[in-house]
Design a protein around this motif. Structure first.
Motif, PDB file in Angstrom:
ATOM      1  N   PHE A  27       0.833  -1.197   0.000  1.00 24.27           N
ATOM      2  CA  PHE A  27       0.000   0.000   0.000  1.00 24.27           C
ATOM      3  C   PHE A  27       0.871   1.251   0.000  1.00 24.27           C
ATOM      4  O   PHE A  27       0.676   2.161  -0.820  1.00 24.27           O
ATOM      5  CB  PHE A  27      -0.911  -0.033   1.234  1.00 24.27           C
ATOM      6  CG  PHE A  27      -1.803   1.169   1.376  1.00 24.27           C
ATOM      7  CD1 PHE A  27      -2.986   1.268   0.660  1.00 24.27           C
ATOM      8  CD2 PHE A  27      -1.467   2.192   2.246  1.00 24.27           C
ATOM      9  CE1 PHE A  27      -3.812   2.369   0.803  1.00 24.27           C
ATOM     10  CE2 PHE A  27      -2.286   3.299   2.395  1.00 24.27           C
ATOM     11  CZ  PHE A  27      -3.461   3.388   1.670  1.00 24.27           C
ATOM     12  N   VAL A  28       1.850   1.299   0.890  1.00 20.14           N
ATOM     13  CA  VAL A  28       2.754   2.451   0.984  1.00 20.14           C
ATOM     14  C   VAL A  28       3.561   2.594  -0.304  1.00 20.14           C
ATOM     15  O   VAL A  28       3.678   3.682  -0.868  1.00 20.14           O
ATOM     16  CB  VAL A  28       3.681   2.323   2.214  1.00 20.14           C
ATOM     17  CG1 VAL A  28       4.811   3.327   2.164  1.00 20.14           C
ATOM     18  CG2 VAL A  28       2.876   2.501   3.501  1.00 20.14           C
ATOM     19  N   VAL A 147      -2.052   5.716  10.959  1.00 21.90           N
ATOM     20  CA  VAL A 147      -2.520   6.669   9.940  1.00 21.90           C
ATOM     21  C   VAL A 147      -1.482   7.772   9.730  1.00 21.90           C
ATOM     22  O   VAL A 147      -1.141   8.109   8.591  1.00 21.90           O
ATOM     23  CB  VAL A 147      -3.899   7.251  10.318  1.00 21.90           C
ATOM     24  CG1 VAL A 147      -4.267   8.441   9.455  1.00 21.90           C
ATOM     25  CG2 VAL A 147      -4.960   6.173  10.224  1.00 21.90           C
ATOM     26  N   ARG A 148      -0.964   8.308  10.821  1.00 25.00           N
ATOM     27  CA  ARG A 148       0.036   9.374  10.697  1.00 25.00           C
ATOM     28  C   ARG A 148       1.316   8.857  10.045  1.00 25.00           C
ATOM     29  O   ARG A 148       1.941   9.556   9.237  1.00 25.00           O
ATOM     30  CB  ARG A 148       0.333   9.985  12.061  1.00 25.00           C
ATOM     31  CG  ARG A 148      -0.854  10.790  12.574  1.00 25.00           C
ATOM     32  CD  ARG A 148      -0.550  11.471  13.842  1.00 25.00           C
ATOM     33  NE  ARG A 148       0.420  12.528  13.555  1.00 25.00           N
ATOM     34  CZ  ARG A 148       0.824  13.413  14.436  1.00 25.00           C
ATOM     35  NH1 ARG A 148       0.351  13.375  15.651  1.00 25.00           N
ATOM     36  NH2 ARG A 148       1.701  14.334  14.110  1.00 25.00           N
ATOM     37  N   SER A 149       1.714   7.632  10.391  1.00 24.01           N
ATOM     38  CA  SER A 149       2.934   7.058   9.813  1.00 24.01           C
ATOM     39  C   SER A 149       2.779   6.808   8.325  1.00 24.01           C
ATOM     40  O   SER A 149       3.668   7.128   7.534  1.00 24.01           O
ATOM     41  CB  SER A 149       3.290   5.751  10.522  1.00 24.01           C
ATOM     42  OG  SER A 149       3.573   5.980  11.868  1.00 24.01           O
ATOM     43  N   ILE A 150       1.661   6.226   7.955  1.00 19.97           N
ATOM     44  CA  ILE A 150       1.432   5.940   6.533  1.00 19.97           C
ATOM     45  C   ILE A 150       1.316   7.240   5.748  1.00 19.97           C
ATOM     46  O   ILE A 150       1.877   7.366   4.651  1.00 19.97           O
ATOM     47  CB  ILE A 150       0.197   5.036   6.352  1.00 19.97           C
ATOM     48  CG1 ILE A 150       0.525   3.625   6.840  1.00 19.97           C
ATOM     49  CG2 ILE A 150      -0.262   5.011   4.908  1.00 19.97           C
ATOM     50  CD1 ILE A 150      -0.640   2.680   6.854  1.00 19.97           C
ATOM     51  N   GLU A 160      13.716   8.256   4.673  1.00 18.61           N
ATOM     52  CA  GLU A 160      13.094   8.322   5.995  1.00 18.61           C
ATOM     53  C   GLU A 160      11.610   7.951   5.906  1.00 18.61           C
ATOM     54  O   GLU A 160      11.081   7.263   6.767  1.00 18.61           O
ATOM     55  CB  GLU A 160      13.258   9.720   6.564  1.00 18.61           C
ATOM     56  CG  GLU A 160      12.728   9.875   7.972  1.00 18.61           C
ATOM     57  CD  GLU A 160      12.895  11.301   8.477  1.00 18.61           C
ATOM     58  OE1 GLU A 160      12.356  12.231   7.831  1.00 18.61           O
ATOM     59  OE2 GLU A 160      13.562  11.468   9.506  1.00 18.61           O
ATOM     60  N   GLY A 161      10.935   8.392   4.864  1.00 21.20           N
ATOM     61  CA  GLY A 161       9.534   8.055   4.670  1.00 21.20           C
ATOM     62  C   GLY A 161       9.335   6.561   4.470  1.00 21.20           C
ATOM     63  O   GLY A 161       8.407   5.970   5.017  1.00 21.20           O
ATOM     64  N   CYS A 168       5.776   1.078  10.438  1.00 23.36           N
ATOM     65  CA  CYS A 168       4.332   0.938  10.577  1.00 23.36           C
ATOM     66  C   CYS A 168       3.897  -0.485  10.194  1.00 23.36           C
ATOM     67  O   CYS A 168       3.063  -1.086  10.866  1.00 23.36           O
ATOM     68  CB  CYS A 168       3.618   1.973   9.721  1.00 23.36           C
ATOM     69  SG  CYS A 168       1.834   1.951   9.927  1.00 23.36           S
ATOM     70  N   ALA A 169       4.472  -1.020   9.134  1.00 20.13           N
ATOM     71  CA  ALA A 169       4.168  -2.393   8.720  1.00 20.13           C
ATOM     72  C   ALA A 169       4.580  -3.376   9.809  1.00 20.13           C
ATOM     73  O   ALA A 169       3.877  -4.349  10.092  1.00 20.13           O
ATOM     74  CB  ALA A 169       4.868  -2.719   7.402  1.00 20.13           C
ATOM     75  N   SER A 170       5.713  -3.107  10.435  1.00 19.19           N
ATOM     76  CA  SER A 170       6.189  -3.955  11.522  1.00 19.19           C
ATOM     77  C   SER A 170       5.229  -3.900  12.709  1.00 19.19           C
ATOM     78  O   SER A 170       4.914  -4.923  13.315  1.00 19.19           O
ATOM     79  CB  SER A 170       7.587  -3.504  11.944  1.00 19.19           C
ATOM     80  OG  SER A 170       8.041  -4.232  13.038  1.00 19.19           O
ATOM     81  N   LEU A 171       4.750  -2.707  13.048  1.00 20.18           N
ATOM     82  CA  LEU A 171       3.792  -2.566  14.142  1.00 20.18           C
ATOM     83  C   LEU A 171       2.494  -3.295  13.813  1.00 20.18           C
ATOM     84  O   LEU A 171       1.914  -3.970  14.669  1.00 20.18           O
ATOM     85  CB  LEU A 171       3.509  -1.087  14.413  1.00 20.18           C
ATOM     86  CG  LEU A 171       2.488  -0.835  15.514  1.00 20.18           C
ATOM     87  CD1 LEU A 171       3.075  -1.165  16.876  1.00 20.18           C
ATOM     88  CD2 LEU A 171       2.017   0.602  15.479  1.00 20.18           C
ATOM     89  N   LEU A 172       2.066  -3.191  12.570  1.00 12.53           N
ATOM     90  CA  LEU A 172       0.854  -3.883  12.146  1.00 12.53           C
ATOM     91  C   LEU A 172       1.034  -5.401  12.260  1.00 12.53           C
ATOM     92  O   LEU A 172       0.133  -6.105  12.721  1.00 12.53           O
ATOM     93  CB  LEU A 172       0.485  -3.488  10.719  1.00 12.53           C
ATOM     94  CG  LEU A 172      -0.781  -4.112  10.145  1.00 12.53           C
ATOM     95  CD1 LEU A 172      -2.000  -3.703  10.966  1.00 12.53           C
ATOM     96  CD2 LEU A 172      -0.966  -3.690   8.700  1.00 12.53           C
ATOM     97  N   ALA A 173       2.191  -5.902  11.866  1.00 12.05           N
ATOM     98  CA  ALA A 173       2.470  -7.338  11.980  1.00 12.05           C
ATOM     99  C   ALA A 173       2.441  -7.770  13.444  1.00 12.05           C
ATOM    100  O   ALA A 173       1.896  -8.825  13.779  1.00 12.05           O
ATOM    101  CB  ALA A 173       3.813  -7.658  11.351  1.00 12.05           C
TER     102      ALA A 173
END
Length: 186
Positions: A27-28, A147-150, A160-161, A168-173
């Protein structure tokens, strides 16, 4: 390396977490590519059918994994569904503020044949311990960060982005893993 470890272990939680992380990163990447030059935009548009196809395959594969591929996995799924059902029944006693820290395991946990009590759903643990207010606060914090990270990751064309998107993907996992495994109570 992580992909190999997940495939070799056959862990259902690992597959779900990996699928969530890949979906977030795709997605990103897709939206970042749309902001780049013509070649990147063309590549993003060409890859869209492949991404949709990958989502469809993942849906069927993950559905089969959820149900269980062996008697052991089916039993594990049934035990988790029993915990969820017990937790929902218990929640009706104290839905707003929950029962207090560490009580979830007594309300919806099961005891294994070795005598170890466990509750295999972190979200269920949170809602039983801290009530719907605690669960909503937990989800709100994760959602706000995600949301803010994405958003930052998509808007920033720097490395950096991309790093923030990967975090964020890691947190989601991790969130997906904790939804199926309440690590702090196992």
């Amino acid at each position: 390396m992580v992909l190999l470890a997940v495939v070799k272990s056959g862990s259902r939680s690992g597959f779900f977490s990996l699928a969530a992380a890949f979906a977030c990163m795709a997605f990103v990447w897709w939206f970042r590519a749309l902001k780049q030059g013509y070649f990147s935009r063309a590549l993003a548009l060409i890859s869209l059918p492949a991404m949709i196809g990958a989502c469809a395959l993942a849906y069927f594969f993950l559905g089969e994994l959820f149900a269980g591929r062996s008697q052991h996995e089916v039993s594990s799924t049934n035990t988790r569904l029993y915990m969820l059902e017990s937790g929902i029944k218990a929640l009706s006693e104290s839905p707003i503020i929950g029962f207090g820290h560490g009580i979830a395991i007594t309300k919806a946990g099961v005891t294994s044949f070795t005598g170890t009590a466990t509750i295999d759903n972190y979200l269920l643990s949170i809602v039983l311990d801290y009530g719907l207010g605690g669960l909503l606060l937990f989800i709100a914090i994760l959602t706000l960060y995600s949301v803010r990270s994405i958003k930052f990751s998509i808007q920033s064309s720097s490395a950096e982005g991309a790093f923030v998107g990967a975090c964020c993907a890691s947190l989601l996992a991790m969130f997906v893993t904790f939804s199926g495994l309440s690590i702090n109570q196992n």
